[in-house]
Design a protein around this motif. Structure first.
Motif, mmCIF file in Angstrom:
data_model
loop_
_atom_site.group_PDB
_atom_site.id
_atom_site.type_symbol
_atom_site.label_atom_id
_atom_site.label_comp_id
_atom_site.label_asym_id
_atom_site.label_seq_id
_atom_site.Cartn_x
_atom_site.Cartn_y
_atom_site.Cartn_z
ATOM 1 N N ALA A 1 11.872 -2.700 -13.825
ATOM 2 C CA ALA A 1 11.026 -1.804 -14.612
ATOM 3 C C ALA A 1 9.540 -2.049 -14.387
ATOM 4 O O ALA A 1 8.715 -1.175 -14.661
ATOM 5 C CB ALA A 1 11.350 -1.944 -16.101
ATOM 6 N N GLY A 2 9.180 -3.244 -13.897
ATOM 7 C CA GLY A 2 7.773 -3.574 -13.673
ATOM 8 C C GLY A 2 7.262 -4.693 -14.556
ATOM 9 O O GLY A 2 6.060 -4.970 -14.571
ATOM 10 N N LYS A 3 8.153 -5.374 -15.274
ATOM 11 C CA LYS A 3 7.744 -6.429 -16.199
ATOM 12 C C LYS A 3 7.106 -7.605 -15.463
ATOM 13 O O LYS A 3 5.990 -8.031 -15.800
ATOM 14 C CB LYS A 3 8.942 -6.918 -17.016
ATOM 15 N N SER A 4 7.805 -8.153 -14.474
ATOM 16 C CA SER A 4 7.293 -9.318 -13.753
ATOM 17 C C SER A 4 6.022 -8.974 -12.989
ATOM 18 O O SER A 4 5.091 -9.785 -12.911
ATOM 19 C CB SER A 4 8.357 -9.863 -12.793
ATOM 20 N N THR A 5 5.975 -7.787 -12.434
ATOM 21 C CA THR A 5 4.772 -7.358 -11.719
ATOM 22 C C THR A 5 3.575 -7.301 -12.658
ATOM 23 O O THR A 5 2.449 -7.678 -12.284
ATOM 24 C CB THR A 5 5.001 -5.980 -11.079
ATOM 25 N N THR A 6 3.795 -6.857 -13.888
ATOM 26 C CA THR A 6 2.712 -6.816 -14.863
ATOM 27 C C THR A 6 2.171 -8.218 -15.121
ATOM 28 O O THR A 6 0.947 -8.429 -15.162
ATOM 29 C CB THR A 6 3.200 -6.181 -16.181
ATOM 30 N N LEU A 7 3.064 -9.194 -15.286
ATOM 31 C CA LEU A 7 2.609 -10.573 -15.492
ATOM 32 C C LEU A 7 1.840 -11.079 -14.273
ATOM 33 O O LEU A 7 0.803 -11.742 -14.419
ATOM 34 C CB LEU A 7 3.802 -11.493 -15.758
ATOM 35 N N LYS A 8 2.329 -10.792 -13.087
ATOM 36 C CA LYS A 8 1.659 -11.278 -11.881
ATOM 37 C C LYS A 8 0.296 -10.634 -11.695
ATOM 38 O O LYS A 8 -0.604 -11.238 -11.108
ATOM 39 C CB LYS A 8 2.545 -11.026 -10.656
ATOM 40 N N GLU B 1 9.447 1.244 -18.557
ATOM 41 C CA GLU B 1 10.473 1.854 -17.707
ATOM 42 C C GLU B 1 9.790 2.476 -16.495
ATOM 43 O O GLU B 1 8.801 3.194 -16.629
ATOM 44 C CB GLU B 1 11.225 2.953 -18.463
ATOM 45 N N ASN B 2 10.331 2.173 -15.310
ATOM 46 C CA ASN B 2 9.768 2.725 -14.065
ATOM 47 C C ASN B 2 8.265 2.531 -13.968
ATOM 48 O O ASN B 2 7.524 3.419 -13.541
ATOM 49 C CB ASN B 2 10.102 4.215 -13.940
ATOM 50 N N GLY B 3 7.796 1.357 -14.376
ATOM 51 C CA GLY B 3 6.385 1.030 -14.238
ATOM 52 C C GLY B 3 5.470 1.630 -15.269
ATOM 53 O O GLY B 3 4.251 1.507 -15.156
ATOM 54 N N VAL C 1 -3.653 -4.723 -7.314
ATOM 55 C CA VAL C 1 -4.060 -3.862 -8.417
ATOM 56 C C VAL C 1 -5.009 -2.815 -7.844
ATOM 57 O O VAL C 1 -6.104 -3.145 -7.378
ATOM 58 C CB VAL C 1 -4.757 -4.668 -9.534
ATOM 59 N N THR C 2 -4.594 -1.566 -7.840
ATOM 60 C CA THR C 2 -5.376 -0.505 -7.215
ATOM 61 C C THR C 2 -6.168 0.334 -8.212
ATOM 62 O O THR C 2 -7.094 1.048 -7.821
ATOM 63 C CB THR C 2 -4.456 0.426 -6.399
ATOM 64 N N ARG D 1 0.815 -1.227 0.000
ATOM 65 C CA ARG D 1 0.000 0.000 0.000
ATOM 66 C C ARG D 1 0.849 1.279 0.000
ATOM 67 O O ARG D 1 0.373 2.358 0.320
ATOM 68 C CB ARG D 1 -0.962 0.023 1.194
ATOM 69 N N VAL D 2 2.120 1.118 -0.371
ATOM 70 C CA VAL D 2 3.036 2.262 -0.346
ATOM 71 C C VAL D 2 3.776 2.417 -1.665
ATOM 72 O O VAL D 2 3.776 3.495 -2.280
ATOM 73 C CB VAL D 2 4.066 2.122 0.807
ATOM 74 N N PHE D 3 4.425 1.341 -2.111
ATOM 75 C CA PHE D 3 5.309 1.421 -3.270
ATOM 76 C C PHE D 3 4.556 1.106 -4.559
ATOM 77 O O PHE D 3 4.001 0.015 -4.708
ATOM 78 C CB PHE D 3 6.479 0.457 -3.113
ATOM 79 N N MET D 4 4.544 2.056 -5.483
ATOM 80 C CA MET D 4 3.877 1.844 -6.760
ATOM 81 C C MET D 4 4.866 1.230 -7.744
ATOM 82 O O MET D 4 5.826 1.862 -8.173
ATOM 83 C CB MET D 4 3.321 3.156 -7.314
ATOM 84 N N ALA D 5 4.635 -0.037 -8.112
ATOM 85 C CA ALA D 5 5.541 -0.752 -9.002
ATOM 86 C C ALA D 5 5.146 -0.624 -10.459
ATOM 87 O O ALA D 5 5.995 -0.679 -11.347
ATOM 88 C CB ALA D 5 5.587 -2.234 -8.625
ATOM 89 N N VAL D 6 3.846 -0.484 -10.723
ATOM 90 C CA VAL D 6 3.328 -0.328 -12.084
ATOM 91 C C VAL D 6 2.340 0.822 -12.073
ATOM 92 O O VAL D 6 1.482 0.896 -11.196
ATOM 93 C CB VAL D 6 2.649 -1.628 -12.574
ATOM 94 N N SER D 7 2.475 1.714 -13.039
ATOM 95 C CA SER D 7 1.641 2.924 -13.038
ATOM 96 C C SER D 7 1.049 3.159 -14.426
ATOM 97 O O SER D 7 1.733 3.607 -15.337
ATOM 98 C CB SER D 7 2.476 4.139 -12.618
#
Length: 263
Positions: A40-47, A216-218, A60-61, A14-20
């Motif tokens: 960069a946020g690639k793996s987070t996007t897949l998850k 890049e950077n989410g 996912v917010t 609830r603090v760090f934005m990994a994908v924007s």
């Protein structure tokens, strides 16, 4: 469209934005590459697509994820697998104490037709002859390339419509990278599935993909046909090693790259 992400935002703890605000699409067939550096946020996007964020305290917010027109944003991971989404995680994650066949069988708990499961095991073994040769070995003793074949084969056991691959070339020798990417291209062509491929090896990924996104950077900072990305001078300089002079990555100003891409 098979998969659509629209302005997806992912936050950890609830603090760090990994994908924007990531938006991308995967068609019913073919390979889409998602490129970017570490973090960069690639793996987070897949998850976010497979639903595997919760164990890592991710959420996912904002935004929506749709699969064949159905909103899957709040579905549990098992239900997403039943819909046809499968995620091959980074690092292969095979069960080292099981044989290749036992690894394949472990992915079929949702299928009750044992005859159909056995037929699918045979199909995977025919596709990967080296696994057939090592059928009685423990998976932990397979080579890195063989383990990656097993991870892809295990994904095929679920009868997917969408296969997501996270860094399939990680830790492999160059000649094995070529073999694995040829296998991925063959799976996409023969099985008629959509493939979302996350890779740092941009050259190998764009060689088999139809379309690519650079994150890049989410944030997605560039997208287009794979050949257009390969021809782009910024992509060549920073991801394909095609600059006129050697690049000292430690001294590259990240914001300058983004400024050019977004202009």
């Amino acid at each position: 469209m098979l998969l659509s992400l629209s302005n997806v935002e992912v936050v950890y703890d609830r603090v760090f934005m990994a994908v924007s605000g990531v938006s991308l699409e995967v068609p019913e067939q073919g390979i889409i590459a998602l490129l970017g550096a570490n973090g960069a946020g690639k793996s987070t996007t897949l998850k976010s697509v497979s639903g595997l964020l919760k164990p890592e305290r991710g959420l996912v917010t904002k935004g929506t994820l749709t699969f064949r027109g159905r909103d899957i944003t709040s579905l549990p991971p098992a239900e997403r697998v039943r819909l046809g989404i499968v995620h091959v995680l980074e690092g292969r994650r095979v069960f080292g104490h099981l044989t290749p066949v036992e690894n394949l069988m472990a992915a079929t708990t949702m299928h009750r037709d044992r005859r159909a499961v056995a037929a699918r095991v045979d199909e995977v073994m025919e596709r990967f002859p080296r696994l057939k040769q090592r059928a009685r070995a423990q998976a932990g003793y397979l080579s890195g390339g063989e383990q990656q074949m097993l991870a892809i084969g295990r994904a095929l056991m679920t009868g997917p419509s969408l296969i997501m691959l996270d860094e399939p070339s990680l830790g492999l020798a160059p000649h094995l990278v070529d073999e694995i990417f040829a296998i991925i291209a063959g799976v996409a062509a023969d099985s008629g599935v959509g493939v979302l491929l996350v890779e740092q090896n941009a050259d190998a990924a764009l060689a088999i993909a139809a379309h690519g996104y650079l994150i890049e950077n989410g944030r997605v900072v560039m997208s287009g046909a794979a050949q257009a990305l390969r021809d782009n001078p910024d992509i060549r300089e920073f991801y394909l090693g095609g600059g006129a002079e050697p690049v000292d990555y430690a001294r590259v100003k990240h914001y300058r790259r983004r400024k050019r891409w977004l202009s």
